[in-house]
Design a protein around this motif. Structure first.
Motif, PDB file in Angstrom:
ATOM      1  N   TRP A  49      -4.471  16.600 -24.970  1.00 15.83           N
ATOM      2  CA  TRP A  49      -5.871  16.199 -25.071  1.00 15.83           C
ATOM      3  C   TRP A  49      -6.259  15.858 -26.505  1.00 15.83           C
ATOM      4  CZ3 TRP A  49      -9.835  18.220 -27.902  1.00 15.83           C
ATOM      5  CH2 TRP A  49      -9.650  19.476 -28.465  1.00 15.83           C
ATOM      6  N   GLN A  50      -5.692  16.547 -27.488  1.00 12.53           N
ATOM      7  CA  GLN A  50      -6.045  16.284 -28.888  1.00 12.53           C
ATOM      8  C   GLN A  50      -5.579  14.905 -29.329  1.00 12.53           C
ATOM      9  OE1 GLN A  50      -4.415  19.752 -30.845  1.00 12.53           O
ATOM     10  NE2 GLN A  50      -6.396  20.796 -30.721  1.00 12.53           N
ATOM     11  N   GLU A  51      -4.390  14.532 -28.907  1.00 13.18           N
ATOM     12  CA  GLU A  51      -3.877  13.200 -29.234  1.00 13.18           C
ATOM     13  C   GLU A  51      -4.727  12.119 -28.563  1.00 13.18           C
ATOM     14  OE1 GLU A  51       0.235  10.580 -28.914  1.00 13.18           O
ATOM     15  OE2 GLU A  51       0.231  12.655 -28.220  1.00 13.18           O
ATOM     16  N   VAL A  52      -5.087  12.360 -27.309  1.00  9.69           N
ATOM     17  CA  VAL A  52      -5.935  11.415 -26.582  1.00  9.69           C
ATOM     18  C   VAL A  52      -7.295  11.292 -27.255  1.00  9.69           C
ATOM     19  CG1 VAL A  52      -7.060  10.951 -24.369  1.00  9.69           C
ATOM     20  CG2 VAL A  52      -4.723  11.864 -24.410  1.00  9.69           C
ATOM     21  N   ALA A  53      -7.853  12.411 -27.672  1.00  7.87           N
ATOM     22  CA  ALA A  53      -9.154  12.391 -28.351  1.00  7.87           C
ATOM     23  C   ALA A  53      -9.087  11.557 -29.631  1.00  7.87           C
ATOM     24  CB  ALA A  53      -9.609  13.813 -28.671  1.00  7.87           C
ATOM     25  N   ASP A 103     -11.718  13.556 -34.227  1.00  6.41           N
ATOM     26  CA  ASP A 103     -10.741  14.377 -34.929  1.00  6.41           C
ATOM     27  C   ASP A 103     -10.876  15.824 -34.480  1.00  6.41           C
ATOM     28  OD1 ASP A 103      -9.045  15.693 -36.630  1.00  6.41           O
ATOM     29  OD2 ASP A 103      -9.997  14.991 -38.469  1.00  6.41           O
ATOM     30  N   PRO A 104      -9.965  16.291 -33.634  1.00  6.79           N
ATOM     31  CA  PRO A 104     -10.063  17.663 -33.142  1.00  6.79           C
ATOM     32  C   PRO A 104      -9.856  18.712 -34.236  1.00  6.79           C
ATOM     33  CG  PRO A 104      -8.060  16.631 -32.345  1.00  6.79           C
ATOM     34  CD  PRO A 104      -8.844  15.575 -33.049  1.00  6.79           C
ATOM     35  N   LEU A 105      -9.240  18.337 -35.338  1.00  3.58           N
ATOM     36  CA  LEU A 105      -9.051  19.291 -36.430  1.00  3.58           C
ATOM     37  C   LEU A 105     -10.357  19.537 -37.195  1.00  3.58           C
ATOM     38  CD1 LEU A 105      -5.578  18.124 -37.786  1.00  3.58           C
ATOM     39  CD2 LEU A 105      -6.097  19.986 -36.188  1.00  3.58           C
ATOM     40  N   ARG A 106     -11.230  18.546 -37.201  1.00  2.00           N
ATOM     41  CA  ARG A 106     -12.522  18.682 -37.870  1.00  2.00           C
ATOM     42  C   ARG A 106     -13.492  19.541 -37.075  1.00  2.00           C
ATOM     43  NH1 ARG A 106     -15.562  13.570 -39.156  1.00  2.00           N
ATOM     44  NH2 ARG A 106     -17.172  14.685 -40.224  1.00  2.00           N
ATOM     45  N   GLU A 118     -16.392  20.631 -30.318  1.00  2.00           N
ATOM     46  CA  GLU A 118     -17.173  19.428 -30.010  1.00  2.00           C
ATOM     47  C   GLU A 118     -16.277  18.312 -29.472  1.00  2.00           C
ATOM     48  OE1 GLU A 118     -19.178  16.200 -32.775  1.00  2.00           O
ATOM     49  OE2 GLU A 118     -20.379  18.050 -32.727  1.00  2.00           O
ATOM     50  N   THR A 119     -15.113  18.154 -30.079  1.00  2.00           N
ATOM     51  CA  THR A 119     -14.180  17.128 -29.633  1.00  2.00           C
ATOM     52  C   THR A 119     -13.680  17.422 -28.225  1.00  2.00           C
ATOM     53  OG1 THR A 119     -13.498  16.681 -31.902  1.00  2.00           O
ATOM     54  CG2 THR A 119     -11.994  15.977 -30.166  1.00  2.00           C
ATOM     55  N   ARG A 120     -13.410  18.677 -27.939  1.00  3.04           N
ATOM     56  CA  ARG A 120     -12.943  19.048 -26.592  1.00  3.04           C
ATOM     57  C   ARG A 120     -14.027  18.767 -25.553  1.00  3.04           C
ATOM     58  NH1 ARG A 120      -8.209  21.495 -24.196  1.00  3.04           N
ATOM     59  NH2 ARG A 120      -8.872  22.030 -22.116  1.00  3.04           N
ATOM     60  N   ARG A 121     -15.291  19.114 -25.883  1.00  2.00           N
ATOM     61  CA  ARG A 121     -16.396  18.833 -24.955  1.00  2.00           C
ATOM     62  C   ARG A 121     -16.529  17.331 -24.703  1.00  2.00           C
ATOM     63  NH1 ARG A 121     -18.896  22.775 -27.883  1.00  2.00           N
ATOM     64  NH2 ARG A 121     -20.121  21.278 -29.070  1.00  2.00           N
ATOM     65  N   CYS A 122     -16.376  16.538 -25.750  1.00  2.00           N
ATOM     66  CA  CYS A 122     -16.446  15.083 -25.639  1.00  2.00           C
ATOM     67  C   CYS A 122     -15.338  14.579 -24.714  1.00  2.00           C
ATOM     68  CB  CYS A 122     -16.334  14.452 -27.029  1.00  2.00           C
ATOM     69  SG  CYS A 122     -16.344  12.654 -27.044  1.00  2.00           S
ATOM     70  N   TRP A 123     -14.130  15.034 -24.939  1.00  2.00           N
ATOM     71  CA  TRP A 123     -12.989  14.634 -24.117  1.00  2.00           C
ATOM     72  C   TRP A 123     -13.189  15.046 -22.665  1.00  2.00           C
ATOM     73  CZ3 TRP A 123      -9.444  18.117 -21.835  1.00  2.00           C
ATOM     74  CH2 TRP A 123      -8.344  17.508 -21.217  1.00  2.00           C
TER      75      TRP A 123
END
Length: 96
Positions: A45-49, A56-59, A63-68
């Protein structure tokens, strides 16, 4: 269809909800297809995001996970149920 799908658009923090196909949905059909493809292929999922959603899931992982999750959920809804609304709205717009 009112809007042309964009090939690699930026996304909002949350995908639309509800039973109507929105302008945002129409612009993001390609995004939804890419998310479904990645999910079916077991992509991280992080690569897809990073690649598809331009996040940027590292930032900001939460929030990035919720968006994905939001966009993948919308993609699945459109593929399983929402496509009927696309057809209904297109018929209504063209008065067929």
């Amino acid at each position: 269809m009112r809007e042309r799908p964009l090939l690699d658009p930026d996304v909002e923090n949350e995908a639309p909800r509800g039973v109507d196909i929105t302008t945002y949905d129409e612009q993001h059909y390609v995004t939804y297809l890419r998310l479904l493809d990645a999910s079916r292929n077991g992509a991280d999922w992080q690569e897809v995001a990073r690649i598809v959603l331009h996040r940027d899931p590292l930032r900001n992982e939460a929030e990035t996970r919720r968006c994905w999750e939001s966009h993948l959920e919308r993609a699945r809804w459109i593929a399983n149920k929402g496509y009927r609304r696309i057809l209904e709205q297109e018929i209504a717009n063209n008065h067929l």
